[in-house]
Design a protein around this motif. Structure first.
Motif, PDB file in Angstrom:
ATOM      1  N   ALA A 119       0.772  -1.413   0.316  1.00 54.38           N
ATOM      2  CA  ALA A 119      -0.082  -0.286  -0.325  1.00 54.38           C
ATOM      3  C   ALA A 119       0.838   1.047   0.108  1.00 54.38           C
ATOM      4  O   ALA A 119       1.695   1.167   0.615  1.00 54.38           O
ATOM      5  CB  ALA A 119      -0.946  -0.010   0.933  1.00 54.38           C
ATOM      6  N   GLY A 162      -6.611  -3.531  -6.781  1.00 54.51           N
ATOM      7  CA  GLY A 162      -7.597  -3.431  -5.800  1.00 54.51           C
ATOM      8  C   GLY A 162      -9.206  -2.485  -5.879  1.00 54.51           C
ATOM      9  O   GLY A 162     -10.082  -2.981  -5.329  1.00 54.51           O
ATOM     10  N   ARG A 185     -12.104  -3.202  -3.918  1.00 53.82           N
ATOM     11  CA  ARG A 185     -13.050  -2.336  -3.175  1.00 53.82           C
ATOM     12  C   ARG A 185     -14.392  -2.354  -3.410  1.00 53.82           C
ATOM     13  O   ARG A 185     -15.134  -1.838  -2.765  1.00 53.82           O
ATOM     14  CB  ARG A 185     -12.331  -1.160  -3.192  1.00 53.82           C
ATOM     15  N   ARG A 191     -11.948   5.633  -8.245  1.00 49.41           N
ATOM     16  CA  ARG A 191     -11.584   5.263  -6.908  1.00 49.41           C
ATOM     17  C   ARG A 191     -11.930   6.274  -6.200  1.00 49.41           C
ATOM     18  O   ARG A 191     -12.490   6.320  -4.423  1.00 49.41           O
ATOM     19  CB  ARG A 191     -10.112   5.753  -6.264  1.00 49.41           C
ATOM     20  N   GLY A 210     -11.266   0.300   2.660  1.00 52.24           N
ATOM     21  CA  GLY A 210     -10.706  -0.597   2.626  1.00 52.24           C
ATOM     22  C   GLY A 210     -10.247  -1.574   3.137  1.00 52.24           C
ATOM     23  O   GLY A 210      -9.917  -2.599   2.690  1.00 52.24           O
ATOM     24  N   SER A 231      -9.670  -5.646   2.265  1.00 56.03           N
ATOM     25  CA  SER A 231      -8.527  -6.751   2.530  1.00 56.03           C
ATOM     26  C   SER A 231      -9.837  -8.044   3.016  1.00 56.03           C
ATOM     27  O   SER A 231      -8.820  -8.810   3.563  1.00 56.03           O
ATOM     28  CB  SER A 231      -7.879  -6.077   3.282  1.00 56.03           C
ATOM     29  N   ALA A 264     -10.782  -9.970   0.271  1.00 55.70           N
ATOM     30  CA  ALA A 264      -9.404 -10.247  -0.410  1.00 55.70           C
ATOM     31  C   ALA A 264      -8.208 -12.173  -0.280  1.00 55.70           C
ATOM     32  O   ALA A 264      -8.174 -12.418  -0.440  1.00 55.70           O
ATOM     33  CB  ALA A 264      -8.469  -9.753  -0.792  1.00 55.70           C
ATOM     34  N   ARG A 278     -11.004 -13.752  -5.193  1.00 56.87           N
ATOM     35  CA  ARG A 278     -10.200 -13.936  -5.880  1.00 56.87           C
ATOM     36  C   ARG A 278     -10.096 -14.598  -7.118  1.00 56.87           C
ATOM     37  O   ARG A 278     -10.462 -13.584  -8.451  1.00 56.87           O
ATOM     38  CB  ARG A 278      -8.485 -13.985  -5.339  1.00 56.87           C
ATOM     39  N   GLY A 287      -1.143  -3.404  -8.573  1.00 57.55           N
ATOM     40  CA  GLY A 287      -1.850  -4.761  -7.372  1.00 57.55           C
ATOM     41  C   GLY A 287      -0.934  -5.362  -6.390  1.00 57.55           C
ATOM     42  O   GLY A 287      -0.263  -4.514  -6.159  1.00 57.55           O
ATOM     43  N   ARG A 288      -1.662  -6.667  -5.948  1.00 56.46           N
ATOM     44  CA  ARG A 288      -0.425  -6.914  -5.015  1.00 56.46           C
ATOM     45  C   ARG A 288       0.063  -8.711  -5.811  1.00 56.46           C
ATOM     46  O   ARG A 288       1.177  -9.051  -6.117  1.00 56.46           O
ATOM     47  CB  ARG A 288      -1.581  -7.849  -4.434  1.00 56.46           C
ATOM     48  N   ASP A 295      -1.494  -8.478   3.894  1.00 63.57           N
ATOM     49  CA  ASP A 295      -1.243  -8.481   2.024  1.00 63.57           C
ATOM     50  C   ASP A 295      -0.398  -9.605   2.191  1.00 63.57           C
ATOM     51  O   ASP A 295      -0.446 -10.657   1.398  1.00 63.57           O
ATOM     52  CB  ASP A 295      -0.605  -7.738   1.573  1.00 63.57           C
ATOM     53  N   ARG A 309      -1.062 -14.210   4.339  1.00 63.21           N
ATOM     54  CA  ARG A 309      -2.389 -14.606   3.633  1.00 63.21           C
ATOM     55  C   ARG A 309      -2.068 -15.570   2.713  1.00 63.21           C
ATOM     56  O   ARG A 309      -1.249 -15.619   1.673  1.00 63.21           O
ATOM     57  CB  ARG A 309      -3.898 -13.994   2.597  1.00 63.21           C
TER      58      ARG A 309
END
Ligand code: CDP
Ligand code: CDP
Length: 211
Positions: free
Chosen positions: A11, A34, A38, A71, A80, A84, A87, A93, A114-115, A169, A172
């Motif tokens: 983040a 993201g 959201r 956003r 947010g 999370s 997610a 996912r 993203g991640r 993040d 997980r």
């Protein structure tokens, strides 16, 4: 032929800022992934549905429209937090990753941030960047953003929030945040937006020459 650029990181590392700049420069489509988490979370909250029911959350995730995600209407702290939480659910996912993959094939090119873009969503991306900065710097950036917007902010609380978000993040089981093996690391702790863009540009131009 489509050139896909994957941008991951924690983040407030500067992923969105860098992605938008790249998309503008090259005329590529940009997706802030993201926002898909959201938007799913907001739909659940708005409908008064639980955040801990994977089948219900998956149904919402399937209905998320990627076009027009904004956003500014998804920025609330509560959204947010809820994002999370959902997610971590594999079914959520899977649904969102499918939609993100479809997006990544748009011509002439795409930037997804993203991640898990370089590791899971687009493992074959032509350019992968892992953007980081120290938690202190990232918390300061979020703080400055809120102050610039005329709001009131508490640095210590934001710093704790950034650290918690990192833990969730990176910790997980499904698609944890980590650099892809072939990702280029970009530490922006002491790097401005333009310098980060120039570093990315060198990699993208080299990839464009190969296609
Ligand atoms: O998308 P992500 O959460 O990774 O971060 P961002 O929203 O792009 O950036 C967070 C804030 O840091 C923004 O206000 C950017 O202007 C700022 N930033 C910066 O000061 N220096 C950088 N090299 C990158 C971003
Ligand atoms: O809230 P923050 O700015 O840290 O992150 P975001 O990019 O708005 O993403 C919201 C939430 O979705 C985060 O908590 C991430 O854990 C999650 N996310 C994810 O799991 N995978 C992605 N590709 C993008 C976001």
């Amino acid at each position: 032929m489509t050139l896909t650029i994957a941008i991951d990181g924690p983040a407030a590392a500067g992923k969105g800022t860098l992605s938008r700049r790249i998309a503008e420069e090259y005329g590529f489509h940009h997706l802030d992934t993201g926002l898909t988490y959201r938007a799913t979370a907001k739909a659940l909250l708005d409908a008064g549905l639980p955040l801990d029911n994977e089948a219900v959350a998956e149904k919402m995730a399937r209905e998320v429209e990627l076009a027009g995600l904004d956003r500014s209407v998804l920025s609330a702290h509560a959204i947010g937090e809820a994002a999370s939480k959902i997610a971590v659910m594999p079914a959520v996912r899977r649904a969102l990753v499918n939609a993100q993959r479809d997006f990544s094939r748009k011509k002439p090119g795409t930037v997804l941030d993203g991640r898990d873009i370089g590791t899971v969503v687009c493992p074959d991306a032509a350019v992968k960047l892992y953007v980081t900065a120290s938690p202190e710097v990232r918390a300061k950036r979020r703080y400055d953003e809120i102050i610039a917007g005329g709001g009131a902010a508490d640095y210590a609380a934001i710093f704790e929030d950034v650290k918690q978000r990192d833990e969730r993040d990176m910790g997980r089981a499904d698609s944890p945040l980590k650099p892809a093996e072939d990702a280029h690391l970009l530490d922006t702790s002491e790097m401005g937006i333009e310098a980060a863009f120039q570093a990315a540009k060198v990699l993208i131009d080299a990839a464009l020459k190969k296609i």
